[in-house]
Design a protein around this motif. Structure first.
Motif, PDB file in Angstrom:
ATOM      1  N   THR A 138      65.385  34.178  11.870  1.00  0.00           N
ATOM      2  CA  THR A 138      63.976  33.808  11.863  1.00  0.00           C
ATOM      3  C   THR A 138      63.110  34.898  11.250  1.00  0.00           C
ATOM      4  O   THR A 138      62.960  35.985  11.803  1.00  0.00           O
ATOM      5  CB  THR A 138      63.498  33.496  13.275  1.00  0.00           C
ATOM      6  N   PHE A 139      62.523  34.588  10.113  1.00  0.00           N
ATOM      7  CA  PHE A 139      61.736  35.551   9.353  1.00  0.00           C
ATOM      8  C   PHE A 139      60.536  36.038  10.157  1.00  0.00           C
ATOM      9  O   PHE A 139      60.203  37.220  10.134  1.00  0.00           O
ATOM     10  CB  PHE A 139      61.295  34.904   8.046  1.00  0.00           C
ATOM     11  N   SER A 140      59.901  35.133  10.868  1.00  0.00           N
ATOM     12  CA  SER A 140      58.667  35.483  11.562  1.00  0.00           C
ATOM     13  C   SER A 140      58.880  36.433  12.733  1.00  0.00           C
ATOM     14  O   SER A 140      57.907  36.943  13.297  1.00  0.00           O
ATOM     15  CB  SER A 140      57.973  34.216  12.063  1.00  0.00           C
ATOM     16  N   SER A 141      60.109  36.694  13.090  1.00  0.00           N
ATOM     17  CA  SER A 141      60.375  37.638  14.176  1.00  0.00           C
ATOM     18  C   SER A 141      60.400  39.080  13.700  1.00  0.00           C
ATOM     19  O   SER A 141      60.520  39.999  14.504  1.00  0.00           O
ATOM     20  CB  SER A 141      61.701  37.298  14.857  1.00  0.00           C
ATOM     21  N   TYR A 142      60.263  39.283  12.390  1.00  0.00           N
ATOM     22  CA  TYR A 142      60.354  40.620  11.812  1.00  0.00           C
ATOM     23  C   TYR A 142      59.005  41.117  11.325  1.00  0.00           C
ATOM     24  O   TYR A 142      58.227  40.378  10.711  1.00  0.00           O
ATOM     25  CB  TYR A 142      61.319  40.644  10.629  1.00  0.00           C
ATOM     26  N   VAL A 143      58.769  42.376  11.571  1.00  0.00           N
ATOM     27  CA  VAL A 143      57.746  43.122  10.851  1.00  0.00           C
ATOM     28  C   VAL A 143      58.315  43.402   9.460  1.00  0.00           C
ATOM     29  O   VAL A 143      59.496  43.706   9.310  1.00  0.00           O
ATOM     30  CB  VAL A 143      57.446  44.439  11.579  1.00  0.00           C
ATOM     31  N   MET A 144      57.488  43.293   8.433  1.00  0.00           N
ATOM     32  CA  MET A 144      57.972  43.490   7.069  1.00  0.00           C
ATOM     33  C   MET A 144      57.268  44.685   6.426  1.00  0.00           C
ATOM     34  O   MET A 144      56.048  44.809   6.467  1.00  0.00           O
ATOM     35  CB  MET A 144      57.725  42.248   6.237  1.00  0.00           C
ATOM     36  N   GLY A 145      58.075  45.534   5.824  1.00  0.00           N
ATOM     37  CA  GLY A 145      57.538  46.716   5.180  1.00  0.00           C
ATOM     38  C   GLY A 145      57.856  46.756   3.698  1.00  0.00           C
ATOM     39  O   GLY A 145      58.794  46.110   3.223  1.00  0.00           O
ATOM     40  N   TRP A 146      57.052  47.491   2.975  1.00  0.00           N
ATOM     41  CA  TRP A 146      57.317  47.806   1.565  1.00  0.00           C
ATOM     42  C   TRP A 146      57.429  49.325   1.452  1.00  0.00           C
ATOM     43  O   TRP A 146      56.614  50.072   2.015  1.00  0.00           O
ATOM     44  CB  TRP A 146      56.204  47.308   0.662  1.00  0.00           C
ATOM     45  N   PHE A 147      58.418  49.751   0.707  1.00  0.00           N
ATOM     46  CA  PHE A 147      58.661  51.160   0.445  1.00  0.00           C
ATOM     47  C   PHE A 147      58.898  51.331  -1.050  1.00  0.00           C
ATOM     48  O   PHE A 147      59.156  50.357  -1.762  1.00  0.00           O
ATOM     49  CB  PHE A 147      59.884  51.660   1.229  1.00  0.00           C
ATOM     50  N   SER A 176      52.302  42.866  10.029  1.00  0.00           N
ATOM     51  CA  SER A 176      52.732  42.369  11.332  1.00  0.00           C
ATOM     52  C   SER A 176      53.477  41.043  11.210  1.00  0.00           C
ATOM     53  O   SER A 176      53.481  40.406  10.151  1.00  0.00           O
ATOM     54  CB  SER A 176      51.507  42.184  12.234  1.00  0.00           C
ATOM     55  N   ARG A 177      54.068  40.622  12.299  1.00  0.00           N
ATOM     56  CA  ARG A 177      54.847  39.382  12.299  1.00  0.00           C
ATOM     57  C   ARG A 177      54.000  38.165  11.928  1.00  0.00           C
ATOM     58  O   ARG A 177      54.444  37.296  11.196  1.00  0.00           O
ATOM     59  CB  ARG A 177      55.487  39.157  13.668  1.00  0.00           C
ATOM     60  N   SER A 178      52.799  38.124  12.416  1.00  0.00           N
ATOM     61  CA  SER A 178      51.927  36.985  12.134  1.00  0.00           C
ATOM     62  C   SER A 178      51.185  37.119  10.810  1.00  0.00           C
ATOM     63  O   SER A 178      50.644  36.148  10.291  1.00  0.00           O
ATOM     64  CB  SER A 178      50.911  36.820  13.262  1.00  0.00           C
ATOM     65  N   GLY A 179      51.137  38.326  10.301  1.00  0.00           N
ATOM     66  CA  GLY A 179      50.421  38.572   9.053  1.00  0.00           C
ATOM     67  C   GLY A 179      48.955  38.891   9.245  1.00  0.00           C
ATOM     68  O   GLY A 179      48.219  39.015   8.261  1.00  0.00           O
ATOM     69  N   ASP A 180      48.520  39.064  10.496  1.00  0.00           N
ATOM     70  CA  ASP A 180      47.094  39.280  10.730  1.00  0.00           C
ATOM     71  C   ASP A 180      46.682  40.737  10.662  1.00  0.00           C
ATOM     72  O   ASP A 180      45.484  41.050  10.740  1.00  0.00           O
ATOM     73  CB  ASP A 180      46.669  38.685  12.075  1.00  0.00           C
ATOM     74  N   SER A 181      47.638  41.623  10.491  1.00  0.00           N
ATOM     75  CA  SER A 181      47.285  43.037  10.340  1.00  0.00           C
ATOM     76  C   SER A 181      48.293  43.730   9.442  1.00  0.00           C
ATOM     77  O   SER A 181      49.474  43.368   9.405  1.00  0.00           O
ATOM     78  CB  SER A 181      47.227  43.734  11.699  1.00  0.00           C
ATOM     79  N   ALA A 182      47.806  44.715   8.711  1.00  0.00           N
ATOM     80  CA  ALA A 182      48.656  45.497   7.811  1.00  0.00           C
ATOM     81  C   ALA A 182      48.170  46.940   7.795  1.00  0.00           C
ATOM     82  O   ALA A 182      46.985  47.213   7.992  1.00  0.00           O
ATOM     83  CB  ALA A 182      48.646  44.915   6.405  1.00  0.00           C
ATOM     84  N   ALA A 185      58.109  53.429  -9.652  1.00  0.00           N
ATOM     85  CA  ALA A 185      59.176  53.612  -8.664  1.00  0.00           C
ATOM     86  C   ALA A 185      59.967  52.314  -8.552  1.00  0.00           C
ATOM     87  O   ALA A 185      59.562  51.288  -9.097  1.00  0.00           O
ATOM     88  CB  ALA A 185      58.595  53.978  -7.302  1.00  0.00           C
ATOM     89  N   VAL A 186      61.065  52.394  -7.823  1.00  0.00           N
ATOM     90  CA  VAL A 186      61.741  51.182  -7.367  1.00  0.00           C
ATOM     91  C   VAL A 186      61.109  50.794  -6.038  1.00  0.00           C
ATOM     92  O   VAL A 186      60.990  51.640  -5.136  1.00  0.00           O
ATOM     93  CB  VAL A 186      63.253  51.414  -7.201  1.00  0.00           C
ATOM     94  N   TYR A 187      60.704  49.546  -5.946  1.00  0.00           N
ATOM     95  CA  TYR A 187      60.030  49.053  -4.753  1.00  0.00           C
ATOM     96  C   TYR A 187      61.007  48.204  -3.930  1.00  0.00           C
ATOM     97  O   TYR A 187      61.694  47.328  -4.480  1.00  0.00           O
ATOM     98  CB  TYR A 187      58.799  48.235  -5.132  1.00  0.00           C
ATOM     99  N   TYR A 188      61.010  48.463  -2.627  1.00  0.00           N
ATOM    100  CA  TYR A 188      61.905  47.781  -1.710  1.00  0.00           C
ATOM    101  C   TYR A 188      61.111  47.098  -0.608  1.00  0.00           C
ATOM    102  O   TYR A 188      60.144  47.671  -0.089  1.00  0.00           O
ATOM    103  CB  TYR A 188      62.854  48.768  -1.040  1.00  0.00           C
ATOM    104  N   CYS A 189      61.549  45.907  -0.211  1.00  0.00           N
ATOM    105  CA  CYS A 189      61.042  45.325   1.019  1.00  0.00           C
ATOM    106  C   CYS A 189      62.094  45.539   2.103  1.00  0.00           C
ATOM    107  O   CYS A 189      63.286  45.688   1.811  1.00  0.00           O
ATOM    108  CB  CYS A 189      60.699  43.850   0.859  1.00  0.00           C
ATOM    109  N   ALA A 190      61.612  45.562   3.334  1.00  0.00           N
ATOM    110  CA  ALA A 190      62.496  45.846   4.459  1.00  0.00           C
ATOM    111  C   ALA A 190      62.011  45.104   5.695  1.00  0.00           C
ATOM    112  O   ALA A 190      60.803  44.875   5.857  1.00  0.00           O
ATOM    113  CB  ALA A 190      62.543  47.349   4.741  1.00  0.00           C
ATOM    114  N   ALA A 191      62.945  44.731   6.549  1.00  0.00           N
ATOM    115  CA  ALA A 191      62.641  44.021   7.789  1.00  0.00           C
ATOM    116  C   ALA A 191      62.922  44.926   8.977  1.00  0.00           C
ATOM    117  O   ALA A 191      63.956  45.607   9.024  1.00  0.00           O
ATOM    118  CB  ALA A 191      63.473  42.750   7.889  1.00  0.00           C
ATOM    119  N   GLY A 192      61.996  44.923   9.919  1.00  0.00           N
ATOM    120  CA  GLY A 192      62.150  45.753  11.102  1.00  0.00           C
ATOM    121  C   GLY A 192      61.572  45.082  12.329  1.00  0.00           C
ATOM    122  O   GLY A 192      61.128  43.932  12.267  1.00  0.00           O
ATOM    123  N   ILE A 193      61.575  45.840  13.436  1.00  0.00           N
ATOM    124  CA  ILE A 193      61.081  45.288  14.682  1.00  0.00           C
ATOM    125  C   ILE A 193      59.832  45.999  15.175  1.00  0.00           C
ATOM    126  O   ILE A 193      59.260  45.610  16.195  1.00  0.00           O
ATOM    127  CB  ILE A 193      62.171  45.315  15.774  1.00  0.00           C
TER     128      ILE A 193
END
Length: 122
Positions: free
Chosen positions: A28-37, A52-58, A92-100
């Motif tokens: 489930t994608f929505s259970s993850y915080v998503m980051g860019w590095f 954030s998981r809901s997308g309401d804050s960054a 740079a090389v840009y990466y997305c990442a999933a976390g909690i």
């Protein structure tokens, strides 16, 4: 685990814009915080932003604040990085990442994409 794949990188002139996408499959994608590095040659992987998981804050790194915007579409299992007013130092090389957790440390993110190259010419 979630599988991630970035796209949208390329070559752009300074002052230009790019939009990176990160598509997710798996749990489930929505259970993850998503980051860019990002990682430039010979340098460590640096935090760009996290949403954030809901997308309401960054949260953003100071170096990109006001120029970059992260958004997500949980229905499409995707996260985006809109990059405006690009500078050569954004290359740079840009990466997305999933976390909690909404943190800035790369090692706290368990799933990573393969990265996409962004090159900004002066």
């Amino acid at each position: 685990q979630v599988q991630l794949a970035e796209s949208g990188g390329g070559l752009v002139q300074a002052g230009g814009s790019l939009r990176l996408s990160c598509a997710a499959t798996g749990r489930t994608f929505s259970s993850y915080v998503m980051g860019w590095f990002r990682q430039a040659p010979g340098k460590e992987r640096d935090f760009v932003g996290v949403i954030s998981r809901s997308g309401d804050s960054a949260t953003y790194a100071d170096s990109v604040k006001g120029r970059f915007t992260i958004s997500r579409d949980n229905a499409e299992s995707a996260v985006y990085l809109q990059m405006n007013s690009l500078k050569p130092e954004d290359t740079a090389v840009y990466y997305c990442a999933a976390g909690i957790a909404s943190v800035t440390t790369p090692r706290r993110f368990g799933s990573w994409g393969q990265g996409t190259q962004v090159t900004v010419s002066s």
